[in-house]
Design a protein around this motif. Structure first.
Motif, PDB file in Angstrom:
ATOM      1  N   LEU A  18      -5.195   3.307   2.855  1.00  0.00           N
ATOM      2  CA  LEU A  18      -4.280   4.432   3.084  1.00  0.00           C
ATOM      3  C   LEU A  18      -2.860   4.077   2.650  1.00  0.00           C
ATOM      4  CD1 LEU A  18      -3.704   7.241   4.213  1.00  0.00           C
ATOM      5  CD2 LEU A  18      -3.489   6.215   6.487  1.00  0.00           C
ATOM      6  N   SER A  19      -2.444   2.839   2.880  1.00  0.00           N
ATOM      7  CA  SER A  19      -1.098   2.434   2.477  1.00  0.00           C
ATOM      8  C   SER A  19      -0.906   2.603   0.978  1.00  0.00           C
ATOM      9  CB  SER A  19      -0.829   0.980   2.893  1.00  0.00           C
ATOM     10  OG  SER A  19      -1.771   0.103   2.290  1.00  0.00           O
ATOM     11  N   ASN A  20      -1.918   2.279   0.188  1.00  0.00           N
ATOM     12  CA  ASN A  20      -1.827   2.437  -1.263  1.00  0.00           C
ATOM     13  C   ASN A  20      -1.759   3.904  -1.671  1.00  0.00           C
ATOM     14  OD1 ASN A  20      -1.960  -0.341  -1.618  1.00  0.00           O
ATOM     15  ND2 ASN A  20      -4.163  -0.364  -1.921  1.00  0.00           N
ATOM     16  N   VAL A  21      -2.562   4.728  -1.017  1.00  0.00           N
ATOM     17  CA  VAL A  21      -2.574   6.151  -1.337  1.00  0.00           C
ATOM     18  C   VAL A  21      -1.224   6.793  -1.020  1.00  0.00           C
ATOM     19  CG1 VAL A  21      -3.641   8.369  -0.764  1.00  0.00           C
ATOM     20  CG2 VAL A  21      -5.068   6.343  -1.018  1.00  0.00           C
ATOM     21  N   LEU A  22      -0.582   6.333   0.061  1.00  0.00           N
ATOM     22  CA  LEU A  22       0.721   6.877   0.452  1.00  0.00           C
ATOM     23  C   LEU A  22       1.845   6.397  -0.460  1.00  0.00           C
ATOM     24  CD1 LEU A  22       0.515   6.509   4.338  1.00  0.00           C
ATOM     25  CD2 LEU A  22       0.487   8.643   3.047  1.00  0.00           C
ATOM     26  N   GLY A  23       1.617   5.310  -1.175  1.00  0.00           N
ATOM     27  CA  GLY A  23       2.661   4.745  -2.023  1.00  0.00           C
ATOM     28  C   GLY A  23       3.354   3.546  -1.417  1.00  0.00           C
ATOM     29  N   GLY A  24       2.682   2.888  -0.466  1.00  0.00           N
ATOM     30  CA  GLY A  24       3.259   1.713   0.168  1.00  0.00           C
ATOM     31  C   GLY A  24       3.437   0.570  -0.814  1.00  0.00           C
ATOM     32  N   THR A  25       4.467  -0.243  -0.565  1.00  0.00           N
ATOM     33  CA  THR A  25       4.779  -1.345  -1.471  1.00  0.00           C
ATOM     34  C   THR A  25       4.696  -2.704  -0.778  1.00  0.00           C
ATOM     35  OG1 THR A  25       7.150  -1.115  -0.959  1.00  0.00           O
ATOM     36  CG2 THR A  25       6.305   0.086  -2.871  1.00  0.00           C
ATOM     37  N   ARG A  26       4.400  -2.723   0.516  1.00  0.00           N
ATOM     38  CA  ARG A  26       4.365  -3.982   1.257  1.00  0.00           C
ATOM     39  C   ARG A  26       2.932  -4.379   1.584  1.00  0.00           C
ATOM     40  NH1 ARG A  26       8.573  -1.142   3.958  1.00  0.00           N
ATOM     41  NH2 ARG A  26      10.628  -2.050   3.551  1.00  0.00           N
ATOM     42  N   ARG A  27       2.718  -5.670   1.724  1.00  0.00           N
ATOM     43  CA  ARG A  27       1.438  -6.180   2.180  1.00  0.00           C
ATOM     44  C   ARG A  27       1.504  -6.623   3.642  1.00  0.00           C
ATOM     45  NH1 ARG A  27      -0.526  -3.483  -0.153  1.00  0.00           N
ATOM     46  NH2 ARG A  27      -1.957  -3.610   1.579  1.00  0.00           N
ATOM     47  N   GLU A  28       2.715  -6.644   4.187  1.00  0.00           N
ATOM     48  CA  GLU A  28       2.893  -6.920   5.596  1.00  0.00           C
ATOM     49  C   GLU A  28       4.163  -6.232   6.070  1.00  0.00           C
ATOM     50  OE1 GLU A  28       3.003 -11.199   5.603  1.00  0.00           O
ATOM     51  OE2 GLU A  28       5.198 -11.239   5.420  1.00  0.00           O
ATOM     52  N   ILE A  29       4.218  -5.939   7.366  1.00  0.00           N
ATOM     53  CA  ILE A  29       5.407  -5.306   7.939  1.00  0.00           C
ATOM     54  C   ILE A  29       5.868  -6.098   9.151  1.00  0.00           C
ATOM     55  CG2 ILE A  29       4.859  -2.979   7.131  1.00  0.00           C
ATOM     56  CD1 ILE A  29       3.784  -2.375   9.958  1.00  0.00           C
ATOM     57  N   GLU A  30       7.165  -6.068   9.399  1.00  0.00           N
ATOM     58  CA  GLU A  30       7.708  -6.714  10.583  1.00  0.00           C
ATOM     59  C   GLU A  30       7.541  -5.793  11.788  1.00  0.00           C
ATOM     60  OE1 GLU A  30      11.069  -9.719   8.825  1.00  0.00           O
ATOM     61  OE2 GLU A  30      11.716  -7.728   9.504  1.00  0.00           O
ATOM     62  N   ALA A  31       7.238  -6.398  12.931  1.00  0.00           N
ATOM     63  CA  ALA A  31       6.943  -5.641  14.144  1.00  0.00           C
ATOM     64  C   ALA A  31       8.091  -5.706  15.133  1.00  0.00           C
ATOM     65  CB  ALA A  31       5.661  -6.178  14.797  1.00  0.00           C
ATOM     66  N   GLY A  32       8.394  -4.557  15.728  1.00  0.00           N
ATOM     67  CA  GLY A  32       9.352  -4.489  16.823  1.00  0.00           C
ATOM     68  C   GLY A  32       8.617  -4.217  18.121  1.00  0.00           C
ATOM     69  N   THR A  67       1.259 -11.610  14.200  1.00  0.00           N
ATOM     70  CA  THR A  67       1.340 -13.056  13.988  1.00  0.00           C
ATOM     71  C   THR A  67       2.745 -13.417  13.519  1.00  0.00           C
ATOM     72  OG1 THR A  67      -1.000 -13.084  13.334  1.00  0.00           O
ATOM     73  CG2 THR A  67       0.328 -15.027  12.802  1.00  0.00           C
ATOM     74  N   ASN A  68       3.456 -14.167  14.368  1.00  0.00           N
ATOM     75  CA  ASN A  68       4.838 -14.538  14.050  1.00  0.00           C
ATOM     76  C   ASN A  68       5.688 -13.316  13.711  1.00  0.00           C
ATOM     77  OD1 ASN A  68       4.313 -17.339  14.365  1.00  0.00           O
ATOM     78  ND2 ASN A  68       3.498 -17.446  12.287  1.00  0.00           N
ATOM     79  N   HIS A 118      -0.190  -7.741   9.176  1.00  0.00           N
ATOM     80  CA  HIS A 118      -0.722  -7.658   7.818  1.00  0.00           C
ATOM     81  C   HIS A 118      -1.388  -6.300   7.611  1.00  0.00           C
ATOM     82  CE1 HIS A 118       0.125 -11.834   6.856  1.00  0.00           C
ATOM     83  NE2 HIS A 118      -0.279 -12.152   8.076  1.00  0.00           N
ATOM     84  N   ILE A 119      -1.122  -5.688   6.502  1.00  0.00           N
ATOM     85  CA  ILE A 119      -1.623  -4.345   6.211  1.00  0.00           C
ATOM     86  C   ILE A 119      -3.056  -4.439   5.697  1.00  0.00           C
ATOM     87  CG2 ILE A 119      -1.293  -2.298   4.779  1.00  0.00           C
ATOM     88  CD1 ILE A 119       1.707  -3.004   4.786  1.00  0.00           C
ATOM     89  N   PRO A 120      -3.971  -3.703   6.312  1.00  0.00           N
ATOM     90  CA  PRO A 120      -5.379  -3.781   5.896  1.00  0.00           C
ATOM     91  C   PRO A 120      -5.564  -3.362   4.444  1.00  0.00           C
ATOM     92  CG  PRO A 120      -5.153  -2.593   7.983  1.00  0.00           C
ATOM     93  CD  PRO A 120      -3.772  -2.768   7.433  1.00  0.00           C
ATOM     94  N   GLU A 121      -6.542  -3.985   3.808  1.00  0.00           N
ATOM     95  CA  GLU A 121      -6.848  -3.646   2.419  1.00  0.00           C
ATOM     96  C   GLU A 121      -8.134  -2.834   2.290  1.00  0.00           C
ATOM     97  OE1 GLU A 121      -6.833  -7.214   0.125  1.00  0.00           O
ATOM     98  OE2 GLU A 121      -4.739  -7.698   0.576  1.00  0.00           O
TER      99      GLU A 121
END
Length: 367
Positions: A120-134, A335-336, A340-343
């Motif tokens: 889904l991230s690819n279909v939306l146009g995402g550019t990251r393979r991981e994101i920082e969590a708050g 993790t830290n 990680h964004i699912p593939e």
């Protein structure tokens, strides 16, 4: 794709600890899980993130069920869509009810991505393979809140949000800054203040906050503009932003410097993407908010937050932050301080039907 069947599950899950804001304390989280099935048997999952009572927006679990059953599901069933964006055109005859619309729109986005055999991230146009969590720290005694912050610091979370009210702001933040002087810290007021509280809000400038989220009324842009002129802390709007037009109005009026995007609040991923693009054009930073969701909506948030203008860590924490067990496999983990964004195709997580059944009060099938 043609939607052949829709199922709505009314689930209720108990939070590990009560979540308290200036407006409400949530102990048990009701939500609606949407399963959309097309004529080829491909399944998409969505979630309605309205609360049991109308403290956050006017929508509730019961009102969204009514809107879905009597209006939105009949619109979607047997219709052929080339793209999830098409739903906006079909739904525009129904005013507002953004959370109900988002629930089924998210399911169609998941289904669409699976049909493309893409994440889904690819279909939306995402550019990251991981994101920082708050992470969000709900209102509690100051010692307990400090303990919770320490725990999440050790877990590596990248941004901390604390809920405040006019009765628990300065003293709380002074304690936090004493113990954590360099913590990436923001506050969320959930509309607890008025312009009469300007001096109290000005006093918070000394704590060098990343932002103050939704200090004033949710239906106001003008007073937020006036307040931003009087305080140094950037204002972030949350409950005020329900659409692209709201975001555009807030930007033109200088009502805020940051915007919180929640797919459920704005009607789904299509509108979220439009707001993302608008804010990018105006150099307005955005971040992805959370709604105490199950893993289904959390997975959609992860995909959304992979877009390039989501430059601030969002409220996307681990499943174990809220639930003894989630209804997805694997559960969302941090993790830290990173997710990680699912593939895998679609949202990248599988729904555990045994657990879904366990937490469902009832479900209904529409064909």
């Amino acid at each position: 794709m043609t939607i052949q069947e829709v199922k709505i599950y009314h689930v209720e899950m108990e939070l590990k600890t009560p979540f308290q804001t200036s407006l409400e304390t949530v102990r048990e989280r009701e939500s609606l899980i949407i399963e959309a099935i097309d004529t080829d048997g491909v399944i998409g999952w969505g979630e309605v993130v309205a609360f049991s009572s109308p403290w956050y927006t006017e929508e509730t679990v019961q009102t969204t069920y009514h809107i879905l059953k009597d209006f939105l599901v009949p619109i979607v069933l047997k219709k052929t869509f080339a793209h999830p964006n098409d739903l906006q055109r079909f739904f525009q005859l129904l005013k507002r009810n953004h959370m109900a619309k988002a629930g089924i729109e998210l399911a169609v986005w998941d289904l669409f991505a699976k049909r493309q055999n893409l994440a889904l991230s690819n279909v939306l146009g995402g550019t990251r393979r991981e994101i920082e969590a708050g992470v969000v720290i709900s209102i509690d005694s100051i010692p307990k809140m400090l303990t919770n912050i320490e725990k999440h610091v050790e877990e590596g979370y990248k941004r901390f949000k604390v809920k405040i009210s006019p009765h628990t702001d300065y003293s709380l933040l002074k304690e936090i800054r004493t113990h954590f002087p360099d913590l990436p810290l923001m506050v969320d007021a959930n509309s607890a203040y008025t312009l009469k509280d300007v001096k109290k809000l000005q006093a918070l400038d000394e704590f060098h906050l990343l932002m103050i989220e939704q200090p004033l009324r949710s239906d106001d842009f003008v007073e937020h503009r006036d307040l931003q002129k009087l305080i140094k802390t950037p204002i972030c709007l949350d409950e005020s932003i329900h659409s692209l037009h709201d975001a555009y109005s807030a930007i033109l009026l200088n009502s805020c410097q940051i915007i919180n995007v929640k797919a459920g609040r704005v009607g789904g991923l299509s509108e979220s993407k439009r707001i993302h693009d608008l804010c990018g054009d105006y150099n307005i930073p955005i971040w992805c908010g959370g709604m105490l969701e199950t893993g289904i909506s959390r997975a959609h948030n992860i995909a959304l937050a992979s877009l390039p203008n989501f430059t601030i860590p969002g409220d996307i924490s681990a499943s174990s932050r809220y639930w003894k067990e989630d209804i997805i496999e694997p559960e969302v983990t941090v993790t830290n301080g990173v997710i990680h964004i699912p593939e895998k195709p679609g949202i990248g997580y599988e729904v555990n039907r045994k657990k879904l059944k366990k937490y469902s009060r009832y479900y209904e099938t529409f064909t």
